[in-house]
Design an enzyme around this catalytic site. Sequence first.
Site: not given
Length: 320
Positions: A20-21, A138, A221, A283
Site C-alpha cells: 500500500g505504501n 477480510k 496480493k 507475506k
Amino acid sequence: MTWTGGGTPGGARVMIALGGNAMTASDGSATPDAQAAAIERAMAPVADLVAAGARVALTHGNGPQVGNLLIKNRLAAGVVPPVPLDWCGAQTQATVGVMIMNALERALAARGASRPVATIVTRTLVDAADPGFADPAKPVGRYFPERQARSAMERGEVWRPFGERGWRRVVASPEPLEILDAGAAAALLDAGHIVVAAGGGGAPVVRAGGTLRGVEAVVDKDLAAELLARRLGADVLVIATDVEHAMTGYGTPDERPLHRTTAAELARLAAAGHFAGGSMGPKVEAVRRFVAAGGRRAAIASLARLGDAARGAAGTVVEA
Ligand code: ADP
Ligand code: MG
C-alpha cells in the site's frame, strides 16, 4: 547498484509485490495526486533494478483504491447500479497499471534503460467451496458507524465491529489456485517487456458450468504474487512493504528483526503466532511457499531496499 557478486546474476527474473505504501501517501491519502506521487517514488528502486539487468514482473495491492470505489458505489446507488467487487478489482488493476506504466517508463528513460511496460488485467481462479465464502474475514473499505453497517447488512453484506474505530465490511479472501492470465504475462516477459499483472491479487473467478464467473471476494496480493512468480519462472520474489523486516515478537519488548531464515524456520515461527493475519502473515506465507516450492530466494523488505533485498542483502531473506 550491481548484480555481480551479490548472488543473483544479471538477467535474473524478479517478481516484485508492491504494498500500500507504494500507492498512497504516508498518511494513507489516496487522492489521485497522492497515488501518482507515491507510484512515482516507488518506481525509482524498480527502475534501478531493471537498469542493473533484472527482468522484472510487478504486482501491487489495491486496498485504498477499492475502498474509494466502494464508497462511490454506495453514494451513487440511487443513480447508477453498484458494481460487484471483482469489477472493482478489475478497474483498479487498469488504473494502477496505467500509472505504473507511465511512471516506470519515465524512470527507465531517465536511467537510459528504456523498456516497454505492459499491464495484464488478470483473473485469479478460486474455489467456490473455499471456506472464506462461508465465513468472510477480510475487511474492505473504510470504517463506518454501526447504523450504516446495519443498513448495509440488510442488503446482504457482512459487516463486523472493529472496536472504537467502527464497523467494516468483511468479504471472502479465498486461496488463489491459479493465475489464469499468467501465460500472457510470461509471453510478454519473454519478449522483453516489464509486466504488471495480478494487481490486487487479480479479479477472483470460479469455474461454473464450464465457464468462469466473477465472485464477490478479494484475493490476497502476496499469495497471488507467489503463484505468479512460480508461473513466470522467477528466480527471486521480493515483497516490498513499509517495514524493513518481518519481526518476531512484533509489538512486544522482545521484538527482533528476522534477517536470514529458511522456509522451515518460517513455518515454525508462523505456527507460534509471530505474524499477524491480514498483514505480515500472508507475506511470510508467500515467501515460505516460494522457497519451499524450489524458488531460489524470497525477501520481505522496505520498498527503498528493493534492490538489495533482491540480492539477498537487505530485509528478511529466505533461502532453502
Ligand atoms: P502492505 O500494504 O505493504 O501489503 P500491510 O500493511 O498489509 O502491508 O503489512 C505490513 C504491516 O504489517 C507493517 O506495517 C506492520 O505494521 C505489520 N506487521 C504485523 N505483524 C508484523 C511482524 N511480525 N513484523 C513486522 N510487521 C508486522
Ligand atoms: Mg499496508
